[in-house]
Design a protein around this motif. Sequence first.
Motif, PDB file in Angstrom:
ATOM      1  N   ALA A  87       0.827  -1.264   0.100  1.00 24.43           N
ATOM      2  CA  ALA A  87       0.101  -0.014   0.059  1.00 24.43           C
ATOM      3  C   ALA A  87       0.830   1.019   0.011  1.00 24.43           C
ATOM      4  CB  ALA A  87      -1.132   0.131   1.046  1.00 24.43           C
ATOM      5  N   GLU A  88       2.044   1.381   0.687  1.00 25.39           N
ATOM      6  CA  GLU A  88       3.009   2.429   0.935  1.00 25.39           C
ATOM      7  C   GLU A  88       3.365   2.791  -0.363  1.00 25.39           C
ATOM      8  OE1 GLU A  88       3.973   1.840   5.541  1.00 25.39           O
ATOM      9  OE2 GLU A  88       5.348   1.138   3.984  1.00 25.39           O
ATOM     10  N   GLU A  89       3.896   1.475  -1.186  1.00 24.77           N
ATOM     11  CA  GLU A  89       4.802   1.613  -2.310  1.00 24.77           C
ATOM     12  C   GLU A  89       3.583   2.030  -3.558  1.00 24.77           C
ATOM     13  OE1 GLU A  89       6.849  -1.444  -5.314  1.00 24.77           O
ATOM     14  OE2 GLU A  89       7.532  -1.536  -3.108  1.00 24.77           O
TER      15      GLU A  89
ATOM     16  N   THR B  74      -3.575   8.204   6.348  1.00 28.21           N
ATOM     17  CA  THR B  74      -2.883   7.609   7.220  1.00 28.21           C
ATOM     18  C   THR B  74      -1.722   6.911   6.709  1.00 28.21           C
ATOM     19  OG1 THR B  74      -4.776   6.952   8.813  1.00 28.21           O
ATOM     20  CG2 THR B  74      -2.801   5.631   8.793  1.00 28.21           C
ATOM     21  N   ILE B  75      -1.576   6.595   5.349  1.00 30.66           N
ATOM     22  CA  ILE B  75      -0.559   5.740   4.858  1.00 30.66           C
ATOM     23  C   ILE B  75       0.542   6.877   4.539  1.00 30.66           C
ATOM     24  CG2 ILE B  75       0.323   4.618   2.511  1.00 30.66           C
ATOM     25  CD1 ILE B  75      -2.566   3.028   2.500  1.00 30.66           C
ATOM     26  N   VAL B  76       0.042   7.980   4.019  1.00 32.98           N
ATOM     27  CA  VAL B  76       1.042   8.998   3.673  1.00 32.98           C
ATOM     28  C   VAL B  76       1.634   9.655   5.037  1.00 32.98           C
ATOM     29  CG1 VAL B  76       0.694  11.620   3.027  1.00 32.98           C
ATOM     30  CG2 VAL B  76      -0.625   9.857   1.777  1.00 32.98           C
ATOM     31  N   ARG B  77       0.710   9.562   6.053  1.00 28.62           N
ATOM     32  CA  ARG B  77       1.457  10.098   7.464  1.00 28.62           C
ATOM     33  C   ARG B  77       2.675   8.958   7.989  1.00 28.62           C
ATOM     34  NH1 ARG B  77      -3.677  11.447   8.645  1.00 28.62           N
ATOM     35  NH2 ARG B  77      -3.972   9.851  10.067  1.00 28.62           N
TER      36      ARG B  77
ATOM     37  N   SER C 181       6.440   9.631   8.464  1.00 29.68           N
ATOM     38  CA  SER C 181       7.473   9.020   9.559  1.00 29.68           C
ATOM     39  C   SER C 181       8.536   8.299   8.998  1.00 29.68           C
ATOM     40  CB  SER C 181       6.383   8.325  10.509  1.00 29.68           C
ATOM     41  OG  SER C 181       6.127   7.137   9.818  1.00 29.68           O
ATOM     42  N   LYS C 182       8.333   7.418   7.887  1.00 30.94           N
ATOM     43  CA  LYS C 182       9.531   6.587   7.606  1.00 30.94           C
ATOM     44  C   LYS C 182      10.506   7.461   6.671  1.00 30.94           C
ATOM     45  CE  LYS C 182       7.130   1.984   7.060  1.00 30.94           C
ATOM     46  NZ  LYS C 182       6.954   0.907   6.166  1.00 30.94           N
ATOM     47  N   ASP C 183      10.155   8.611   6.528  1.00 35.00           N
ATOM     48  CA  ASP C 183      11.170   9.674   5.874  1.00 35.00           C
ATOM     49  C   ASP C 183      11.096   9.607   4.439  1.00 35.00           C
ATOM     50  OD1 ASP C 183      12.434  12.118   6.646  1.00 35.00           O
ATOM     51  OD2 ASP C 183      14.336  11.055   6.677  1.00 35.00           O
ATOM     52  N   PHE C 184      10.110   9.044   3.872  1.00 32.22           N
ATOM     53  CA  PHE C 184      10.016   8.952   2.460  1.00 32.22           C
ATOM     54  C   PHE C 184       9.254  10.321   1.782  1.00 32.22           C
ATOM     55  CE2 PHE C 184      10.829   4.710   3.057  1.00 32.22           C
ATOM     56  CZ  PHE C 184      11.326   4.150   1.874  1.00 32.22           C
ATOM     57  N   VAL C 185       8.177  10.902   2.656  1.00 34.45           N
ATOM     58  CA  VAL C 185       7.506  11.842   2.258  1.00 34.45           C
ATOM     59  C   VAL C 185       7.669  13.092   3.000  1.00 34.45           C
ATOM     60  CG1 VAL C 185       5.011  12.718   1.849  1.00 34.45           C
ATOM     61  CG2 VAL C 185       5.642  10.325   0.889  1.00 34.45           C
ATOM     62  N   ASP C 186       7.708  14.306   2.393  1.00 37.05           N
ATOM     63  CA  ASP C 186       7.445  15.648   3.444  1.00 37.05           C
ATOM     64  C   ASP C 186       6.148  16.135   2.681  1.00 37.05           C
ATOM     65  OD1 ASP C 186       7.912  17.314   5.213  1.00 37.05           O
ATOM     66  OD2 ASP C 186       9.976  17.867   4.412  1.00 37.05           O
ATOM     67  N   TYR C 187       5.992  17.509   3.468  1.00 39.56           N
ATOM     68  CA  TYR C 187       4.919  18.253   3.065  1.00 39.56           C
ATOM     69  C   TYR C 187       4.973  19.792   3.127  1.00 39.56           C
ATOM     70  CZ  TYR C 187       3.517  18.866   7.895  1.00 39.56           C
ATOM     71  OH  TYR C 187       3.752  19.204   9.215  1.00 39.56           O
ATOM     72  N   ARG C 188       3.994  20.523   2.630  1.00 38.00           N
ATOM     73  CA  ARG C 188       3.997  21.916   2.856  1.00 38.00           C
ATOM     74  C   ARG C 188       2.628  22.219   2.888  1.00 38.00           C
ATOM     75  NH1 ARG C 188       4.417  21.926  -2.792  1.00 38.00           N
ATOM     76  NH2 ARG C 188       2.717  23.019  -3.836  1.00 38.00           N
ATOM     77  N   LYS C 189       2.401  23.185   3.870  1.00 32.29           N
ATOM     78  CA  LYS C 189       1.162  23.670   4.080  1.00 32.29           C
ATOM     79  C   LYS C 189       0.469  24.366   2.849  1.00 32.29           C
ATOM     80  CE  LYS C 189      -0.981  24.119   7.758  1.00 32.29           C
ATOM     81  NZ  LYS C 189      -2.219  23.537   8.267  1.00 32.29           N
TER      82      LYS C 189
END
Length: 122
Positions: A7-9, A42-45, A49-57
Amino acid sequence: MKQLTKAEEDIMQILWDLEEANVASIIEQLPEPKPAYNTVSTIVRILESKDFVDYRKEGRGHIYFPKVKKTEYSNQSLNKLMDGYFQGSFKSMVSFFMKKNDISIQEMEAIMNEINSEKTEK
């Protein structure tokens, strides 16, 4: 680098293709039946936490983007596959895929030519 669940992949493949997206845009790219918004969020979060994704507001929401390049993850996954199933032997792995996928000599020569041309370009 940590391994991803299926799912994450799937979510990462979408983010690598889109380069950035909010949760709703990610859901649009997923096949039917579409998962619930909270599930994808939840998957995106977890990916964050696994340091694969970041975000901007952006406004009241978040725009997510990959921190790990697809090639980095692909290389790591391929090395893990090779080490885990082929005792680290690239030759054994290629031989296995050739036999299982019934690759012709012409296809193998084309692959070798492509590999050789990439080596000379570097």
